[in-house]
Write an enzyme that holds these catalytic residues in place. Sequence first.
Site, mmCIF file in Angstrom:
data_model
loop_
_atom_site.group_PDB
_atom_site.id
_atom_site.type_symbol
_atom_site.label_atom_id
_atom_site.label_comp_id
_atom_site.label_asym_id
_atom_site.label_seq_id
_atom_site.Cartn_x
_atom_site.Cartn_y
_atom_site.Cartn_z
ATOM 1 N N HIS A 35 75.989 36.139 57.511
ATOM 2 C CA HIS A 35 75.856 35.381 56.267
ATOM 3 C C HIS A 35 77.194 34.710 55.941
ATOM 4 C CE1 HIS A 35 71.899 36.935 55.177
ATOM 5 N NE2 HIS A 35 72.302 38.131 55.544
ATOM 6 N N HIS A 92 70.608 34.671 63.084
ATOM 7 C CA HIS A 92 70.119 35.991 63.500
ATOM 8 C C HIS A 92 69.936 35.999 65.011
ATOM 9 C CE1 HIS A 92 66.329 38.262 64.615
ATOM 10 N NE2 HIS A 92 67.126 39.232 64.245
ATOM 11 N N TYR A 114 68.284 41.087 71.001
ATOM 12 C CA TYR A 114 67.767 41.253 72.356
ATOM 13 C C TYR A 114 67.566 42.745 72.604
ATOM 14 C CZ TYR A 114 68.592 36.334 72.886
ATOM 15 O OH TYR A 114 68.537 34.973 72.679
ATOM 16 N N ARG A 115 66.414 43.089 73.211
ATOM 17 C CA ARG A 115 66.047 44.500 73.358
ATOM 18 C C ARG A 115 65.266 44.738 74.645
ATOM 19 N NH1 ARG A 115 63.210 41.942 69.115
ATOM 20 N NH2 ARG A 115 60.975 41.765 69.499
ATOM 21 N N HIS A 131 68.855 24.258 69.078
ATOM 22 C CA HIS A 131 67.668 24.305 69.939
ATOM 23 C C HIS A 131 67.991 23.913 71.374
ATOM 24 C CE1 HIS A 131 64.247 25.411 67.411
ATOM 25 N NE2 HIS A 131 64.886 24.830 66.407
ATOM 26 N N HIS A 172 53.557 33.902 52.301
ATOM 27 C CA HIS A 172 53.381 33.808 50.842
ATOM 28 C C HIS A 172 54.135 32.606 50.259
ATOM 29 C CE1 HIS A 172 57.196 35.961 51.193
ATOM 30 N NE2 HIS A 172 57.456 35.686 49.939
#
Lengths: 339, 339
Positions: free
Chosen positions: A99, A109, A112-113, A143, A173
């Site tokens: 931030h 953000h 990777y996992r 991008h 929402h």
Amino acid sequence: MPPSDSRERAKTLVLSIQDEICSGLEILDGEGKFIEESWVRPEGGGGKSRVMQQGKIFEQGGVNFSEVHGQELPPSILNQRPEAKGHPWFATGTSMVLHPRNPFIPTVHLNYRYFEAGPVWWFGGGADLTPFYPYLNDAKHFHMTHKEACDSVNPELHKVFKPWCDEYFFLKHRDETRGIGGIFYDYQNGAGPLYKGQNMDGVAAQASNKIGSQEMNWDQLFNLAQSCGRAFLPAYSPIIEKRQNQLYGDREREFQLYRRGRYVEFNLVWDRGTIFGLQTNGRTESILMSLPPLARWEYGYSASKGSREALLTDLFTKPQNWLSDDSLQEACLIHNAVD
Amino acid sequence: MPPSDSRERAKTLVLSIQDEICSGLEILDGEGKFIEESWVRPEGGGGKSRVMQQGKIFEQGGVNFSEVHGQELPPSILNQRPEAKGHPWFATGTSMVLHPRNPFIPTVHLNYRYFEAGPVWWFGGGADLTPFYPYLNDAKHFHMTHKEACDSVNPELHKVFKPWCDEYFFLKHRDETRGIGGIFYDYQNGAGPLYKGQNMDGVAAQASNKIGSQEMNWDQLFNLAQSCGRAFLPAYSPIIEKRQNQLYGDREREFQLYRRGRYVEFNLVWDRGTIFGLQTNGRTESILMSLPPLARWEYGYSASKGSREALLTDLFTKPQNWLSDDSLQEACLIHNAVD
């Protein structure tokens, strides 16, 4: 089949992504330093959380590494990978949210996992950018850099991972994307349908469920995570350098804090990882490092017509073909938002 | 059986609670006024949202009234009331959250509602207080006023509604209550088990599932909502009057903003009404009126030992028998937190 040292290689990879990015960010910031805390997970494994607070560029930055294991995956994951049922599992990953203080620098953000559970394994991850003020060229740069990272492994990937990102980071929402997206992928094991849209992410599919005609093997998916992880600094740093000296006032700060409220809403209401972690006894402080240091809400706010804030809301929180849609250029030009 | 004019009576009741409280709050504030917006729900019904922004006492206050109807209740409610399946439904209610500016004045929440669906009907509601600085006598006063309101209808009620409130307004991922509680009840139709704990609220039961030996009829439950709704101003106003001139500085403001982060976490992660509304196309701006105008997060914060902030965290975010536990007096005395 994964190689025999798959866990060690995956762990080393995410650790090196974490290290490389933290070092780069400290250099960019010039003042702020990451403070590290190690923690142990009572059910198995542990992690390292690093946080930078009140840096020069970064008002807050949180970077997590974890390597955890257990006896059985939770139902929400077993639904996607039923073959894992009844098997012990292993997972390692790194995630971060930054931030910045200056509202002209976007929040970003990365995650990777890697998972293994009995007969199955998969990679997941991605990176996405959330600007507060619209700059078409920043969006294009972020991008393009990630597209090149994907293309270097398989030129069929980006056309799937880009819309998958728009779909995942979506506030139903509000009928808004969290930001201008980037890439996102999950359950990548080289075979089977790689992107099932509605089944995997709860909203309508927008992309093919097949990546080319070729199955990718473990090494290619490892290379993908490595390539994308290494693309993060080249994708984000030039934007910081370009924006960090742009002057801002109360108006821009207030709008930034307001939009940060949306970041909170996404992470607490929609983000599967956050909700899952909070509801299953994860390490709360590490999970919620993604929340902004300060955020505000205002009933009935809407940006005044024709303002840059309205351009952000109207154009930069909707899925766009940033790299190929020429009409974006016109829309941004009149607002001085190409740059 | 409800009376033939049950819907009209329930609607008139919640409207009068809303009106009475808004008028009282405007007088208390002295400067801020509620602005009203009416809205229509495309699927049936509508509501009125009132908001006060930047008042003298209230940094923000949101008050909602709604009267909505539809063809079938959502699964989350049908699970609790299977007899309602296949029937059209009607619901009316009022809810409010007030965020005072002065950190010595607690944030407060109120909600009263009435449902009908085919053969079944029920009342629900409650009020709870969230202080930022601990004052034992404020907690006692808020609880005592609501206890008296319950007692006037049935002296067996409060011993159930008080722990039900502690249980509902609980942040599992923080192991904290949202505040010092108050009262909460749901699915009250005079018969059957009134409080099933684990089944109804997902956490272990702490109270009897039977209220006395007597079933309450529609009029008694109507009187309960009326009595508790009317108890709100007498429960809250004296606390405002007592605290509004207490001076505060950055330390108190920062702590208030930090604790408001917990309010956001509860509402977005755990509050069934909020999540249900957001995930089912409710009126987002009205639902999120409960969020604070400003909130902050800080990784790894913990109040310094022996401070009033630590007393708040240690004692005032755990379920307590505010009206009967004499040891609270001692704990608060040494911190000057009885008052």
